[in-house]
Design a protein around this motif. Structure first.
Motif, PDB file in Angstrom:
ATOM      1  N   ASP A 182      46.428  25.909  36.903  1.00 47.80           N
ATOM      2  CA  ASP A 182      48.018  26.607  36.977  1.00 47.80           C
ATOM      3  C   ASP A 182      47.849  27.723  37.352  1.00 47.80           C
ATOM      4  O   ASP A 182      49.337  28.153  37.121  1.00 47.80           O
ATOM      5  CB  ASP A 182      48.354  26.912  35.072  1.00 47.80           C
ATOM      6  CG  ASP A 182      48.111  25.934  33.973  1.00 47.80           C
ATOM      7  OD1 ASP A 182      48.301  24.650  34.855  1.00 47.80           O
ATOM      8  OD2 ASP A 182      48.103  25.802  33.201  1.00 47.80           O
ATOM      9  N   LEU A 183      47.398  28.802  37.701  1.00 44.42           N
ATOM     10  CA  LEU A 183      47.665  29.746  38.663  1.00 44.42           C
ATOM     11  C   LEU A 183      48.754  29.277  39.979  1.00 44.42           C
ATOM     12  O   LEU A 183      48.691  28.653  40.848  1.00 44.42           O
ATOM     13  CB  LEU A 183      46.235  30.309  39.892  1.00 44.42           C
ATOM     14  CG  LEU A 183      46.399  31.261  40.668  1.00 44.42           C
ATOM     15  CD1 LEU A 183      46.328  32.468  38.832  1.00 44.42           C
ATOM     16  CD2 LEU A 183      45.118  31.758  41.052  1.00 44.42           C
ATOM     17  N   SER A 184      49.094  29.970  39.844  1.00 39.58           N
ATOM     18  CA  SER A 184      50.878  30.158  41.213  1.00 39.58           C
ATOM     19  C   SER A 184      50.337  31.714  41.910  1.00 39.58           C
ATOM     20  O   SER A 184      50.099  32.254  41.754  1.00 39.58           O
ATOM     21  CB  SER A 184      52.053  29.829  40.345  1.00 39.58           C
ATOM     22  OG  SER A 184      52.365  31.317  39.829  1.00 39.58           O
ATOM     23  N   GLU A 185      51.319  30.860  42.925  1.00 33.99           N
ATOM     24  CA  GLU A 185      51.186  32.610  44.161  1.00 33.99           C
ATOM     25  C   GLU A 185      52.148  34.023  43.499  1.00 33.99           C
ATOM     26  O   GLU A 185      52.247  35.110  43.379  1.00 33.99           O
ATOM     27  CB  GLU A 185      52.213  32.183  45.538  1.00 33.99           C
ATOM     28  CG  GLU A 185      50.703  31.026  46.592  1.00 33.99           C
ATOM     29  CD  GLU A 185      51.331  31.109  47.829  1.00 33.99           C
ATOM     30  OE1 GLU A 185      52.218  31.500  48.449  1.00 33.99           O
ATOM     31  OE2 GLU A 185      51.706  29.669  47.771  1.00 33.99           O
ATOM     32  N   SER A 186      53.133  32.797  42.543  1.00 32.18           N
ATOM     33  CA  SER A 186      53.610  34.049  41.958  1.00 32.18           C
ATOM     34  C   SER A 186      53.101  34.940  40.851  1.00 32.18           C
ATOM     35  O   SER A 186      53.558  36.525  40.494  1.00 32.18           O
ATOM     36  CB  SER A 186      55.776  33.207  41.133  1.00 32.18           C
ATOM     37  OG  SER A 186      54.845  32.722  39.922  1.00 32.18           O
ATOM     38  N   THR A 187      52.106  34.510  40.341  1.00 29.15           N
ATOM     39  CA  THR A 187      50.898  35.137  39.519  1.00 29.15           C
ATOM     40  C   THR A 187      49.540  36.047  40.321  1.00 29.15           C
ATOM     41  O   THR A 187      50.115  37.898  39.891  1.00 29.15           O
ATOM     42  CB  THR A 187      49.994  34.431  38.470  1.00 29.15           C
ATOM     43  OG1 THR A 187      50.949  33.390  37.776  1.00 29.15           O
ATOM     44  CG2 THR A 187      49.626  35.234  37.856  1.00 29.15           C
ATOM     45  N   LEU A 188      49.492  35.468  41.291  1.00 35.64           N
ATOM     46  CA  LEU A 188      48.750  36.280  42.525  1.00 35.64           C
ATOM     47  C   LEU A 188      49.442  37.552  42.869  1.00 35.64           C
ATOM     48  O   LEU A 188      48.332  38.665  42.807  1.00 35.64           O
ATOM     49  CB  LEU A 188      47.878  35.130  43.125  1.00 35.64           C
ATOM     50  CG  LEU A 188      47.073  35.904  44.363  1.00 35.64           C
ATOM     51  CD1 LEU A 188      45.759  36.567  43.555  1.00 35.64           C
ATOM     52  CD2 LEU A 188      46.798  34.582  45.086  1.00 35.64           C
ATOM     53  N   TYR A 189      50.852  37.389  43.220  1.00 34.98           N
ATOM     54  CA  TYR A 189      50.969  38.190  43.918  1.00 34.98           C
ATOM     55  C   TYR A 189      51.385  39.804  43.641  1.00 34.98           C
ATOM     56  O   TYR A 189      51.084  40.916  44.562  1.00 34.98           O
ATOM     57  CB  TYR A 189      52.485  38.347  45.455  1.00 34.98           C
ATOM     58  CG  TYR A 189      51.888  37.225  46.286  1.00 34.98           C
ATOM     59  CD1 TYR A 189      50.940  37.353  47.199  1.00 34.98           C
ATOM     60  CD2 TYR A 189      51.866  35.659  46.448  1.00 34.98           C
ATOM     61  CE1 TYR A 189      50.652  36.989  48.136  1.00 34.98           C
ATOM     62  CE2 TYR A 189      51.400  35.411  47.276  1.00 34.98           C
ATOM     63  CZ  TYR A 189      50.436  35.998  48.543  1.00 34.98           C
ATOM     64  OH  TYR A 189      50.394  34.723  49.071  1.00 34.98           O
ATOM     65  N   PRO A 190      51.499  40.082  42.933  1.00 37.63           N
ATOM     66  CA  PRO A 190      52.257  41.109  41.923  1.00 37.63           C
ATOM     67  C   PRO A 190      50.444  41.718  41.469  1.00 37.63           C
ATOM     68  O   PRO A 190      50.459  42.946  41.168  1.00 37.63           O
ATOM     69  CB  PRO A 190      52.382  40.685  39.895  1.00 37.63           C
ATOM     70  CG  PRO A 190      53.309  39.144  40.635  1.00 37.63           C
ATOM     71  CD  PRO A 190      52.397  38.356  41.776  1.00 37.63           C
ATOM     72  N   LEU A 191      49.460  40.622  41.679  1.00 42.98           N
ATOM     73  CA  LEU A 191      48.148  41.297  41.222  1.00 42.98           C
ATOM     74  C   LEU A 191      47.574  42.012  41.879  1.00 42.98           C
ATOM     75  O   LEU A 191      46.729  42.745  42.288  1.00 42.98           O
ATOM     76  CB  LEU A 191      47.686  39.713  40.683  1.00 42.98           C
ATOM     77  CG  LEU A 191      45.856  40.218  39.870  1.00 42.98           C
ATOM     78  CD1 LEU A 191      45.436  39.224  39.123  1.00 42.98           C
ATOM     79  CD2 LEU A 191      45.045  40.438  41.123  1.00 42.98           C
ATOM     80  N   LEU A 192      47.745  41.182  42.828  1.00 44.07           N
ATOM     81  CA  LEU A 192      47.566  41.519  44.380  1.00 44.07           C
ATOM     82  C   LEU A 192      47.872  43.519  44.688  1.00 44.07           C
ATOM     83  O   LEU A 192      46.930  43.954  45.863  1.00 44.07           O
ATOM     84  CB  LEU A 192      47.357  41.151  45.674  1.00 44.07           C
ATOM     85  CG  LEU A 192      46.722  40.450  45.190  1.00 44.07           C
ATOM     86  CD1 LEU A 192      47.255  38.609  46.683  1.00 44.07           C
ATOM     87  CD2 LEU A 192      45.328  40.252  46.083  1.00 44.07           C
ATOM     88  N   LEU A 193      48.912  43.851  44.596  1.00 44.02           N
ATOM     89  CA  LEU A 193      49.898  44.189  44.645  1.00 44.02           C
ATOM     90  C   LEU A 193      49.695  45.976  44.118  1.00 44.02           C
ATOM     91  O   LEU A 193      49.491  46.623  44.457  1.00 44.02           O
ATOM     92  CB  LEU A 193      51.716  44.412  44.801  1.00 44.02           C
ATOM     93  CG  LEU A 193      52.456  45.948  44.670  1.00 44.02           C
ATOM     94  CD1 LEU A 193      51.856  46.368  46.157  1.00 44.02           C
ATOM     95  CD2 LEU A 193      53.687  45.335  44.402  1.00 44.02           C
ATOM     96  N   ARG A 194      48.931  45.208  42.738  1.00 42.04           N
ATOM     97  CA  ARG A 194      48.523  46.130  41.428  1.00 42.04           C
ATOM     98  C   ARG A 194      46.858  46.686  42.078  1.00 42.04           C
ATOM     99  O   ARG A 194      47.154  47.926  42.260  1.00 42.04           O
ATOM    100  CB  ARG A 194      48.089  45.292  40.490  1.00 42.04           C
ATOM    101  CG  ARG A 194      48.727  46.265  39.070  1.00 42.04           C
ATOM    102  CD  ARG A 194      49.256  46.118  38.048  1.00 42.04           C
ATOM    103  NE  ARG A 194      48.045  44.799  37.300  1.00 42.04           N
ATOM    104  CZ  ARG A 194      48.503  43.183  37.614  1.00 42.04           C
ATOM    105  NH1 ARG A 194      49.460  43.170  37.498  1.00 42.04           N
ATOM    106  NH2 ARG A 194      47.769  42.324  37.194  1.00 42.04           N
ATOM    107  N   LEU A 195      46.599  46.043  43.064  1.00 40.65           N
ATOM    108  CA  LEU A 195      45.261  46.316  43.237  1.00 40.65           C
ATOM    109  C   LEU A 195      45.546  47.218  44.401  1.00 40.65           C
ATOM    110  O   LEU A 195      44.304  48.213  44.813  1.00 40.65           O
ATOM    111  CB  LEU A 195      44.320  45.026  43.461  1.00 40.65           C
ATOM    112  CG  LEU A 195      44.083  43.740  42.439  1.00 40.65           C
ATOM    113  CD1 LEU A 195      43.052  42.490  43.364  1.00 40.65           C
ATOM    114  CD2 LEU A 195      42.896  44.739  41.783  1.00 40.65           C
ATOM    115  N   GLU A 196      46.112  46.542  44.935  1.00 38.97           N
ATOM    116  CA  GLU A 196      46.399  47.774  46.311  1.00 38.97           C
ATOM    117  C   GLU A 196      47.248  49.059  45.990  1.00 38.97           C
ATOM    118  O   GLU A 196      46.692  50.426  46.625  1.00 38.97           O
ATOM    119  CB  GLU A 196      47.443  47.265  47.038  1.00 38.97           C
ATOM    120  CG  GLU A 196      47.804  48.040  48.290  1.00 38.97           C
ATOM    121  CD  GLU A 196      48.866  47.091  49.921  1.00 38.97           C
ATOM    122  OE1 GLU A 196      49.048  47.986  50.413  1.00 38.97           O
ATOM    123  OE2 GLU A 196      49.291  46.756  48.527  1.00 38.97           O
TER     124      GLU A 196
END
Length: 110
Positions: free
Chosen positions: A41-55
């Motif tokens: 169920d994972l989508s890019e719209s879930t992933l990119y905010p997470l990547l921004l947070r990690l950054e």
């Protein structure tokens, strides 16, 4: 896993960080890998905010690299701070799993 949204939120960040720690990678590749292992169920719209947070937390940095097709890609690279966070998570996760297993293995009270 779709019924365990809260559980997933707490763990997904570290799964993504672990994938990035193996080798620098880009968002779409991370999504595809997670889907392959069962995060369907994972989508890019879930992933990119997470990547921004990690950054923003300093756990990853971003490098722009040429792409064989189209514009350059943002590759994510784990930092030393990110490696340390992974180590701490792994220890905490291991302890938590042991505690949960103890509860599930206990005999019911009579």
């Amino acid at each position: 896993m779709e019924n365990n949204t809260q559980l997933l939120k707490g763990v997904l960040e570290f799964c993504v960080l672990k994938l990035i720690s193996r080798e620098p990678t880009y968002g779409y590749e991370i999504v595809m890998h997670l889907k392959q292992v069962g995060f369907s169920d994972l989508s890019e719209s879930t992933l990119y905010p997470l990547l921004l947070r990690l950054e923003q937390q300093g756990k990853v940095t971003v490098e722009r690299r040429p792409s064989p097709k189209g514009p350059s890609r943002k590759y994510y690279v784990v930092t030393e701070e990110g490696r340390q966070a992974l180590l701490e998570f792994r220890q905490d996760w291991s302890q938590l799993c042991q505690l949960v297993e103890k509860i599930f293995k206990e005999e019911p009270y009579e």
